[in-house]
Design a protein around this motif. Structure first.
Motif, PDB file in Angstrom:
ATOM      1  N   TYR A  20       0.829  -1.198   0.000  1.00 42.14           N
ATOM      2  CA  TYR A  20       0.000   0.000   0.000  1.00 42.14           C
ATOM      3  C   TYR A  20       0.868   1.254   0.000  1.00 42.14           C
ATOM      4  O   TYR A  20       0.652   2.179  -0.780  1.00 42.14           O
ATOM      5  CB  TYR A  20      -0.915  -0.011   1.228  1.00 42.14           C
ATOM      6  N   LEU A  21       1.887   1.258   0.870  1.00 46.77           N
ATOM      7  CA  LEU A  21       2.684   2.477   1.049  1.00 46.77           C
ATOM      8  C   LEU A  21       3.414   2.892  -0.230  1.00 46.77           C
ATOM      9  O   LEU A  21       3.498   4.063  -0.563  1.00 46.77           O
ATOM     10  CB  LEU A  21       3.721   2.269   2.155  1.00 46.77           C
ATOM     11  N   TRP A  22       3.967   1.909  -0.927  1.00 49.01           N
ATOM     12  CA  TRP A  22       4.853   2.269  -2.044  1.00 49.01           C
ATOM     13  C   TRP A  22       4.158   2.228  -3.400  1.00 49.01           C
ATOM     14  O   TRP A  22       4.791   2.489  -4.424  1.00 49.01           O
ATOM     15  CB  TRP A  22       6.090   1.356  -2.097  1.00 49.01           C
ATOM     16  N   LEU A  23       2.875   1.930  -3.441  1.00 56.25           N
ATOM     17  CA  LEU A  23       2.175   1.835  -4.731  1.00 56.25           C
ATOM     18  C   LEU A  23       2.315   3.098  -5.600  1.00 56.25           C
ATOM     19  O   LEU A  23       2.581   2.993  -6.795  1.00 56.25           O
ATOM     20  CB  LEU A  23       0.700   1.479  -4.511  1.00 56.25           C
ATOM     21  N   PRO A  24       2.165   4.303  -5.023  1.00 60.49           N
ATOM     22  CA  PRO A  24       2.306   5.496  -5.870  1.00 60.49           C
ATOM     23  C   PRO A  24       3.656   5.573  -6.571  1.00 60.49           C
ATOM     24  O   PRO A  24       3.751   6.044  -7.704  1.00 60.49           O
ATOM     25  CB  PRO A  24       2.159   6.660  -4.887  1.00 60.49           C
ATOM     26  N   TYR A  25       4.701   5.079  -5.905  1.00 62.91           N
ATOM     27  CA  TYR A  25       6.042   5.169  -6.503  1.00 62.91           C
ATOM     28  C   TYR A  25       6.187   4.210  -7.680  1.00 62.91           C
ATOM     29  O   TYR A  25       7.130   4.315  -8.454  1.00 62.91           O
ATOM     30  CB  TYR A  25       7.111   4.865  -5.451  1.00 62.91           C
ATOM     31  N   MET A  26       5.302   3.258  -7.794  1.00 66.33           N
ATOM     32  CA  MET A  26       5.299   2.363  -8.943  1.00 66.33           C
ATOM     33  C   MET A  26       4.385   2.905 -10.037  1.00 66.33           C
ATOM     34  O   MET A  26       4.703   2.839 -11.226  1.00 66.33           O
ATOM     35  CB  MET A  26       4.843   0.962  -8.503  1.00 66.33           C
ATOM     36  N   ILE A  27       3.237   3.476  -9.617  1.00 64.47           N
ATOM     37  CA  ILE A  27       2.269   3.955 -10.615  1.00 64.47           C
ATOM     38  C   ILE A  27       2.859   5.094 -11.454  1.00 64.47           C
ATOM     39  O   ILE A  27       2.747   5.093 -12.680  1.00 64.47           O
ATOM     40  CB  ILE A  27       0.965   4.419  -9.923  1.00 64.47           C
ATOM     41  N   LEU A  31       9.055  -1.566 -20.022  1.00 66.65           N
ATOM     42  CA  LEU A  31       9.883  -2.315 -19.071  1.00 66.65           C
ATOM     43  C   LEU A  31      10.871  -1.419 -18.309  1.00 66.65           C
ATOM     44  O   LEU A  31      10.998  -1.554 -17.086  1.00 66.65           O
ATOM     45  CB  LEU A  31      10.626  -3.440 -19.802  1.00 66.65           C
ATOM     46  N   PRO A  32      11.551  -0.489 -18.986  1.00 61.47           N
ATOM     47  CA  PRO A  32      12.441   0.397 -18.242  1.00 61.47           C
ATOM     48  C   PRO A  32      11.701   1.173 -17.146  1.00 61.47           C
ATOM     49  O   PRO A  32      12.231   1.355 -16.050  1.00 61.47           O
ATOM     50  CB  PRO A  32      12.981   1.352 -19.302  1.00 61.47           C
ATOM     51  N   ALA A  33      10.481   1.609 -17.448  1.00 67.26           N
ATOM     52  CA  ALA A  33       9.711   2.362 -16.451  1.00 67.26           C
ATOM     53  C   ALA A  33       9.340   1.462 -15.278  1.00 67.26           C
ATOM     54  O   ALA A  33       9.372   1.888 -14.118  1.00 67.26           O
ATOM     55  CB  ALA A  33       8.448   2.935 -17.093  1.00 67.26           C
ATOM     56  N   VAL A  34       8.989   0.208 -15.565  1.00 68.29           N
ATOM     57  CA  VAL A  34       8.648  -0.730 -14.499  1.00 68.29           C
ATOM     58  C   VAL A  34       9.881  -0.977 -13.621  1.00 68.29           C
ATOM     59  O   VAL A  34       9.797  -0.970 -12.385  1.00 68.29           O
ATOM     60  CB  VAL A  34       8.138  -2.067 -15.082  1.00 68.29           C
ATOM     61  N   ALA A  35      11.023  -1.143 -14.261  1.00 68.49           N
ATOM     62  CA  ALA A  35      12.257  -1.353 -13.497  1.00 68.49           C
ATOM     63  C   ALA A  35      12.549  -0.138 -12.631  1.00 68.49           C
ATOM     64  O   ALA A  35      12.956  -0.266 -11.462  1.00 68.49           O
ATOM     65  CB  ALA A  35      13.415  -1.626 -14.453  1.00 68.49           C
ATOM     66  N   ALA A  36      12.304   1.052 -13.182  1.00 68.08           N
ATOM     67  CA  ALA A  36      12.532   2.278 -12.402  1.00 68.08           C
ATOM     68  C   ALA A  36      11.636   2.299 -11.171  1.00 68.08           C
ATOM     69  O   ALA A  36      12.084   2.603 -10.064  1.00 68.08           O
ATOM     70  CB  ALA A  36      12.284   3.504 -13.282  1.00 68.08           C
ATOM     71  N   GLY A  37      10.358   1.974 -11.363  1.00 68.05           N
ATOM     72  CA  GLY A  37       9.432   1.947 -10.231  1.00 68.05           C
ATOM     73  C   GLY A  37       9.835   0.905  -9.203  1.00 68.05           C
ATOM     74  O   GLY A  37       9.723   1.126  -7.995  1.00 68.05           O
ATOM     75  N   SER A  38      10.340  -0.217  -9.686  1.00 66.23           N
ATOM     76  CA  SER A  38      10.686  -1.300  -8.757  1.00 66.23           C
ATOM     77  C   SER A  38      11.882  -0.931  -7.890  1.00 66.23           C
ATOM     78  O   SER A  38      12.036  -1.442  -6.787  1.00 66.23           O
ATOM     79  CB  SER A  38      10.981  -2.581  -9.541  1.00 66.23           C
ATOM     80  N   ILE A  39      12.717  -0.017  -8.377  1.00 68.41           N
ATOM     81  CA  ILE A  39      13.834   0.437  -7.536  1.00 68.41           C
ATOM     82  C   ILE A  39      13.278   1.089  -6.272  1.00 68.41           C
ATOM     83  O   ILE A  39      13.748   0.841  -5.163  1.00 68.41           O
ATOM     84  CB  ILE A  39      14.723   1.437  -8.305  1.00 68.41           C
ATOM     85  N   PHE A  40      12.236   1.893  -6.446  1.00 73.42           N
ATOM     86  CA  PHE A  40      11.622   2.530  -5.277  1.00 73.42           C
ATOM     87  C   PHE A  40      11.020   1.487  -4.343  1.00 73.42           C
ATOM     88  O   PHE A  40      11.334   1.450  -3.150  1.00 73.42           O
ATOM     89  CB  PHE A  40      10.525   3.517  -5.722  1.00 73.42           C
ATOM     90  N   THR A  41      10.132   0.666  -4.891  1.00 73.83           N
ATOM     91  CA  THR A  41       9.412  -0.269  -4.014  1.00 73.83           C
ATOM     92  C   THR A  41      10.386  -1.214  -3.329  1.00 73.83           C
ATOM     93  O   THR A  41      10.239  -1.502  -2.136  1.00 73.83           O
ATOM     94  CB  THR A  41       8.400  -1.094  -4.828  1.00 73.83           C
ATOM     95  N   PHE A  42      11.381  -1.671  -4.038  1.00 72.27           N
ATOM     96  CA  PHE A  42      12.324  -2.635  -3.468  1.00 72.27           C
ATOM     97  C   PHE A  42      13.200  -1.984  -2.401  1.00 72.27           C
ATOM     98  O   PHE A  42      13.312  -2.477  -1.281  1.00 72.27           O
ATOM     99  CB  PHE A  42      13.187  -3.235  -4.579  1.00 72.27           C
ATOM    100  N   SER A  43      13.797  -0.831  -2.742  1.00 76.05           N
ATOM    101  CA  SER A  43      14.747  -0.242  -1.796  1.00 76.05           C
ATOM    102  C   SER A  43      14.030   0.325  -0.581  1.00 76.05           C
ATOM    103  O   SER A  43      14.528   0.233   0.541  1.00 76.05           O
ATOM    104  CB  SER A  43      15.570   0.850  -2.488  1.00 76.05           C
ATOM    105  N   LEU A  44      12.849   0.899  -0.779  1.00 76.19           N
ATOM    106  CA  LEU A  44      12.129   1.459   0.368  1.00 76.19           C
ATOM    107  C   LEU A  44      11.722   0.355   1.342  1.00 76.19           C
ATOM    108  O   LEU A  44      11.775   0.530   2.559  1.00 76.19           O
ATOM    109  CB  LEU A  44      10.892   2.232  -0.107  1.00 76.19           C
ATOM    110  N   THR A  45      11.315  -0.808   0.817  1.00 76.39           N
ATOM    111  CA  THR A  45      10.956  -1.926   1.686  1.00 76.39           C
ATOM    112  C   THR A  45      12.185  -2.453   2.431  1.00 76.39           C
ATOM    113  O   THR A  45      12.129  -2.770   3.617  1.00 76.39           O
ATOM    114  CB  THR A  45      10.343  -3.072   0.859  1.00 76.39           C
ATOM    115  N   LEU A  46      13.278  -2.515   1.701  1.00 79.04           N
ATOM    116  CA  LEU A  46      14.498  -3.079   2.262  1.00 79.04           C
ATOM    117  C   LEU A  46      14.966  -2.302   3.491  1.00 79.04           C
ATOM    118  O   LEU A  46      15.458  -2.884   4.463  1.00 79.04           O
ATOM    119  CB  LEU A  46      15.591  -3.043   1.182  1.00 79.04           C
ATOM    120  N   GLY A  47      14.826  -0.998   3.458  1.00 78.42           N
ATOM    121  CA  GLY A  47      15.419  -0.188   4.521  1.00 78.42           C
ATOM    122  C   GLY A  47      14.468   0.229   5.620  1.00 78.42           C
ATOM    123  O   GLY A  47      14.895   0.777   6.634  1.00 78.42           O
TER     124      GLY A  47
END
Lengths: 363, 298
Positions: free
Chosen positions: B179-186, B224-240
């Motif tokens: 829920y928290l990081w969805l906007p950073y992917m959209i 795909l590049p845009a999806v990868a860009a969004g996934s950087i946010f969701t992945f790194s924000l969750t990780l930390g």
């Protein structure tokens, strides 16, 4: 349709027009209407394009020509009416169900594929075996003179080269009809003229019906077998380039194709003896000394040269005829120098042209 | 001539120095970039360097004071303790699950916003996507705490179907992070769709491609590049993140461990060692993302 007041002069209509019935109809539109909200972009069009024909749809922007093309391609569905492709009703079919291909104005090449992959796209989807596919892609690229470009990206090509790739990508599928949406619009003049000749040669070689949308009357006149002139969602006239140019059916066609040279009202009565609107092409008029003799099959009218525009190979004279009427006359600069041409400004003159060159038109 | 020169500012030291600066591009750049580069170099990279350095320090077992001496003990502890491995594995799994979930949710929303919705509906959806970002992050996580609590709204709703809510667990962590990081992917995917010219869709259909073919061969490779860009946010924000696991999970996550070592156990060197783990994982992730062209889309 062209009103032909002088049927004894068939020479003026040019070499064509072969009847569509004899060659079979490639595309047929029956009372096609397309509305966007309250706006009728296409307001009832009937059209018959023959097999193997180079057919142009000419008109200003907003005249409905592109919408008509998009309906034939299937990107837009008609509000009413029917679209037939070789007799088969395709009015409500999707683009991928129609055996037509399109060359887009912005080329629409896939940026993530190289030239070879772009051209092969339609064949891959149709599951053409790879050996045949390679051969056909190579043939198509050779035809547009881009052999050896397979591995390049669209971003590495010039505008003219992209244009050729788009053409190859469409033609490689051997469609029944090729639709071209102002394909030369983005090219500079020199390249455009080259491509016009090349397009015509390619069309001749492949024998596929071309439907060509353009707002450039010269382009339409140069390449087409027949031209449909569009205005405000309707077709004003369909005919060979010579017919459309020499015998414009309406005031709009007279003005849009070539220079509008209209005589009407008082002047028309004085010159022709009848009321109505008449048109005469600027290059058909001869400028003579005042009082020069006018032959029986000619028309003469006196005026004063109001403005002279020197165009290099030609000179354009605007001649005032009185009563607010004016005719444009173009004369080739065969022996005249620019100085002589420009010095004519303000002089009285007698304009003479053959009676058969001034035609009544419906307004 | 006089009228022309009079429209210029008067000749003087100010005008001459500005003219000199206009001709001297490196000096312009120096003046423009010195403050941000200074900030970045000293505050950001400096603290990162100290973090890396302190990972090699250790605590005096008797006095618990930090010994500024080189040692690999922290790294040995990190690798040898199986609990740490479990925590790292759990965090990465949740981060990947959150990324995958947000991709699946964001794709149709971004598609609708970019290619279907009218301008009015599009701005409403933009509001809807961005609105959560205006409220405090803590407030939103606490709201989820209430939703997820035993006997809370979610339990009640699922109870109607005879089910039980996830309570405070790994599943709830996954839910809240998604829920928290969805906007950073959209937003990046929306921008990715927006950048595809409409004529490409028509060209694909024109060449015989049905919807699914066009999606697979044209749309997907281009976004795909845009999806990868969004996934950087969701992945790194969750990780930390350490707040969400603290509030809605029972298990420990990477962020918790660092937080506990740094703030509670006061073992700053070990916290620093642990902090290198997400940095390393992100470095690998970014390398993969770069290969997918994610940075062209940013």
């Amino acid at each position: 349709m062209a009103i032909s007041p002088f049927p004894d002069h068939p020479a003026e209509t040019g070499p064509r027009p072969a009847t569509t019935a004899a060659r079979g109809s490639a595309v047929r539109l029956e009372s096609v209407v397309k509305r966007f909200g309250d706006v009728a972009a296409v307001a009832g069009i009937d059209l018959d394009v023959a097999n193997g024909e180079f057919f142009s749809m000419l008109g200003p922007s907003g005249s409905g020509k592109t919408t008509t093309l998009r309906m034939i391609a299937g990107f837009e569905l008609p509000t009413s009416g029917r679209i037939l492709l070789e007799g088969e009703d395709v009015s409500n079919k999707a683009p991928f169900e129609r055996d037509v291909n399109t060359v887009f104005q912005d080329y629409a090449l896939f940026p993530h594929m190289n030239v070879g992959e772009n051209v092969a796209y339609g064949l891959v989807i149709r599951k053409v075996p790879s050996a045949e596919r390679r051969e056909r892609v190579a043939d198509a690229l050779r035809m547009v003179r881009l052999e050896g470009f397979d591995k390049r990206r669209p971003s590495q090509l010039s505008g003219g080269q992209r244009q050729r790739v788009a053409l190859a990508r469409a033609l490689v599928n051997r469609p029944r009809v090729l639709l071209l949406d102002e394909p030369l619009g983005a090219l500079d003049l020199k390249l455009r003229e080259e491509m016009q000749i090349e397009l015509k040669a390619i069309q001749h070689a492949v024998g596929i019906t071309f439907i060509y949308v353009t707002h450039d009357q010269e382009e339409a006149l140069t390449m087409s077998d027949r031209i449909a002139v569009f205005n405000l969602g309707r077709i004003e006239q369909v005919g060979s380039p010579a017919e459309v140019y020499e015998r414009p059916a309406t005031e709009f066609v007279a003005g849009f194709v070539g220079t509008s040279n209209l005589l009407r009202g008082e002047i028309a009565e004085r010159v022709f003896g009848t009321a109505g609107t008449f048109t005469v092409r600027p290059e058909k008029i001869r400028m003579a000394e005042p009082g020069a003799t006018v032959a029986a099959d000619e028309i003469g009218v006196d005026g004063q040269i109001r403005e002279v525009v020197y165009l290099g190979s030609d000179t354009r004279y605007h001649v005032a005829l009185g009563a607010g009427s004016e005719l444009v006359v173009t004369q080739q600069n065969l022996v005249t120098s620019s100085m002589e041409a420009l010095a004519a400004e303000g002089r009285p003159t007698r304009l003479i042209w053959k009676r058969i060159h001034s035609l009544p038109i419906s307004s | 001539m006089t009228s022309r020169s009079s429209s210029l500012p008067p000749e003087g030291i100010r005008r001459r120095s500005l003219a000199a600066l206009y001709r001297h591009v490196p000096a312009q750049l120096l003046i423009l970039l010195a403050p941000p580069v200074g900030w970045f170099g000293v505050v950001y990279l400096g603290s990162l360097a100290i973090l890396l350095l302190s990972a090699f320090w250790y605590l005096n077992p008797v006095t618990s004071a930090v010994v500024h001496d080189f040692s690999l003990n922290n790294f040995r502890d990190l690798i040898e303790d199986p609990v740490n491995r479990v925590i790292i594995q759990r965090t990465v799994t949740i981060a990947l699950a959150v990324t995958a979930t947000d991709m699946l949710l964001a794709f149709p929303i971004a598609w609708f916003m970019a290619r279907v919705a009218s301008p009015r509906v599009r701005s409403l959806l933009f509001m809807g996507v961005l609105l959560p970002l205006w409220s405090n992050y803590l407030v939103r996580v606490f709201a989820w705490r209430i939703i997820l609590a035993k006997g809370g709204p979610l339990d009640g709703l699922l109870g109607l179907a005879g089910l039980q809510g996830p309570g405070f667990s790994d599943v709830s962590t996954w839910l809240v992070f998604s829920y928290l990081w969805l906007p950073y992917m959209i937003l990046p995917i929306y921008a990715g769709f927006e950048r595809i010219p409409g004529s490409l869709f028509e060209a694909s259909a024109d060449l015989g491609g049905r919807g699914a073919t066009t999606f697979r061969r044209v749309v997907l490779p281009l976004v795909l590049p845009a999806v990868a860009a969004g996934s950087i946010f969701t992945f790194s924000l969750t990780l930390g993140d350490y707040i969400t696991p603290t509030l809605v999970a029972k298990n420990q996550f990477l962020g918790n461990v660092i937080y506990v070592n740094q703030g509670v156990a006061n073992n700053v060197p070990f916290a620093a060692t642990f902090a290198i783990v997400p940095i390393g994982i992100m470095a690998i992730y970014l390398l993969i993302a770069r290969r997918l062209g994610a940075f062209d889309a940013l």
